[in-house]
Design a protein around this motif. Sequence first.
Motif, PDB file in Angstrom:
ATOM      1  N   UNK A 169     -49.818 -23.660 -12.095  1.00 18.10           N
ATOM      2  CA  UNK A 169     -50.069 -24.463 -10.979  1.00 18.10           C
ATOM      3  C   UNK A 169     -51.370 -24.484 -10.186  1.00 18.10           C
ATOM      4  N   UNK A 170     -51.574 -23.191  -9.726  1.00 16.64           N
ATOM      5  CA  UNK A 170     -52.890 -23.138  -9.131  1.00 16.64           C
ATOM      6  C   UNK A 170     -52.925 -21.623  -8.748  1.00 16.64           C
ATOM      7  N   UNK A 177     -51.050 -16.354  -7.593  1.00 18.89           N
ATOM      8  CA  UNK A 177     -50.902 -17.016  -8.857  1.00 18.89           C
ATOM      9  C   UNK A 177     -49.660 -17.913  -8.814  1.00 18.89           C
ATOM     10  N   UNK A 178     -49.503 -19.042  -9.103  1.00 24.47           N
ATOM     11  CA  UNK A 178     -48.393 -20.144  -8.894  1.00 24.47           C
ATOM     12  C   UNK A 178     -48.052 -20.675 -10.184  1.00 24.47           C
ATOM     13  N   UNK A 179     -46.735 -20.686 -10.684  1.00 22.16           N
ATOM     14  CA  UNK A 179     -46.166 -21.019 -12.040  1.00 22.16           C
ATOM     15  C   UNK A 179     -45.301 -22.092 -11.936  1.00 22.16           C
ATOM     16  N   UNK A 180     -45.355 -23.295 -12.473  1.00 24.55           N
ATOM     17  CA  UNK A 180     -44.470 -24.253 -12.253  1.00 24.55           C
ATOM     18  C   UNK A 180     -43.665 -24.227 -13.578  1.00 24.55           C
ATOM     19  N   UNK A 181     -42.395 -23.771 -13.518  1.00 28.44           N
ATOM     20  CA  UNK A 181     -41.720 -23.700 -14.821  1.00 28.44           C
ATOM     21  C   UNK A 181     -41.337 -25.100 -15.342  1.00 28.44           C
ATOM     22  N   UNK A 182     -41.565 -25.407 -16.700  1.00 25.35           N
ATOM     23  CA  UNK A 182     -41.480 -26.478 -17.172  1.00 25.35           C
ATOM     24  C   UNK A 182     -40.658 -26.494 -18.688  1.00 25.35           C
ATOM     25  N   UNK A 183     -41.102 -25.064 -19.117  1.00 24.17           N
ATOM     26  CA  UNK A 183     -40.653 -24.545 -20.351  1.00 24.17           C
ATOM     27  C   UNK A 183     -39.304 -24.385 -20.666  1.00 24.17           C
ATOM     28  N   UNK A 238     -46.774 -14.771  -8.158  1.00 23.94           N
ATOM     29  CA  UNK A 238     -47.132 -13.140  -8.026  1.00 23.94           C
ATOM     30  C   UNK A 238     -48.442 -13.379  -6.779  1.00 23.94           C
ATOM     31  N   UNK A 239     -48.491 -12.136  -6.208  1.00 23.97           N
ATOM     32  CA  UNK A 239     -49.789 -11.878  -5.400  1.00 23.97           C
ATOM     33  C   UNK A 239     -50.282 -10.574  -6.005  1.00 23.97           C
ATOM     34  N   UNK A 240     -51.697 -10.476  -6.048  1.00 26.75           N
ATOM     35  CA  UNK A 240     -52.258  -9.148  -6.671  1.00 26.75           C
ATOM     36  C   UNK A 240     -53.500  -9.113  -5.494  1.00 26.75           C
ATOM     37  N   UNK A 298     -48.962 -19.656   5.403  1.00 30.36           N
ATOM     38  CA  UNK A 298     -48.017 -20.314   4.744  1.00 30.36           C
ATOM     39  C   UNK A 298     -48.430 -21.829   4.319  1.00 30.36           C
ATOM     40  N   UNK A 299     -47.758 -22.309   3.134  1.00 28.77           N
ATOM     41  CA  UNK A 299     -48.027 -23.716   2.852  1.00 28.77           C
ATOM     42  C   UNK A 299     -46.906 -24.238   2.070  1.00 28.77           C
ATOM     43  N   UNK A 300     -47.175 -25.599   2.119  1.00 28.39           N
ATOM     44  CA  UNK A 300     -46.035 -26.007   1.358  1.00 28.39           C
ATOM     45  C   UNK A 300     -46.557 -26.659  -0.343  1.00 28.39           C
ATOM     46  N   UNK A 301     -45.648 -26.339  -1.087  1.00 30.55           N
ATOM     47  CA  UNK A 301     -46.024 -26.524  -2.715  1.00 30.55           C
ATOM     48  C   UNK A 301     -44.885 -27.390  -3.202  1.00 30.55           C
ATOM     49  N   UNK A 302     -45.104 -28.605  -3.350  1.00 30.58           N
ATOM     50  CA  UNK A 302     -44.085 -29.512  -3.686  1.00 30.58           C
ATOM     51  C   UNK A 302     -42.848 -29.468  -2.894  1.00 30.58           C
ATOM     52  N   UNK A 303     -41.833 -29.214  -3.031  1.00 36.66           N
ATOM     53  CA  UNK A 303     -40.695 -29.271  -2.288  1.00 36.66           C
ATOM     54  C   UNK A 303     -40.323 -27.606  -2.058  1.00 36.66           C
ATOM     55  N   UNK A 304     -41.253 -26.784  -2.067  1.00 35.13           N
ATOM     56  CA  UNK A 304     -41.151 -25.298  -1.494  1.00 35.13           C
ATOM     57  C   UNK A 304     -42.162 -24.930  -0.589  1.00 35.13           C
TER      58      UNK A 304
END
Length: 209
Positions: free
Chosen positions: A4-5, A16-22, A97-99, A194-200
């Motif tokens: 996602x971003x 690192x942000x992953x939107x699960x579509x698989x 995840x945050x590194x 903090x921030x909004x990501x879609x409905x999260x």
Amino acid sequence: MPLQQIISLKYNTKIFVWKISESFNELFRSVVLKDVSLARVENMKAESHQKGFLAVRKLLEVAGYDDFDLYYDDFGKPNLKDGKHISISHSNDFSVIAVSDCNLGIDIEILKDKTLKLAPRYMDVSHLENLSKEEALEKATVIWGIKESIFKIKNIEGISFKNHIFEKKFELSVGKCSAELRFENQVEQFNIQHQKVDSYILVIAFRAN
């Protein structure tokens, strides 16, 4: 690719942000797991948890690592073999995840009414006064994320979200605030983003300098 971003922050930090579509099978076939991780996946009852776990491994690859670079200490805190700090979270359709060069905590939470209903159990509900229901839900979710993220940094048994972690009053629109942990006769300060990501809601906590 459902990455996602990537968010860059201070202390050489990347989120690192992953939107699960698989599907589960697509994710499972696309990663290499060490035996202990394979056993964890097989023992998970909910497919959403399995997919969240596997999506974290995909994010590790994006960050330049793999499952063999990640290990957990005796308290369940994730670590990277190269000494970098890592924090992990997943909720429903998102894994993050945050590194970083510094110890940090990250949390992602889906916006759901239950978080607001349970607010008296983990926060000072006066912080939700004079807000619409939508704003109160977002703020309560941010505050839950603040407490989760700080707990991930400290990772000490006995910490109570309501009795030991206190957020300072803040405005949602600012996207940052501060909080403190009062535990075992010590007070520690934390900076929060903090921030909004879609409905999260995505929350990141750092120790204050």
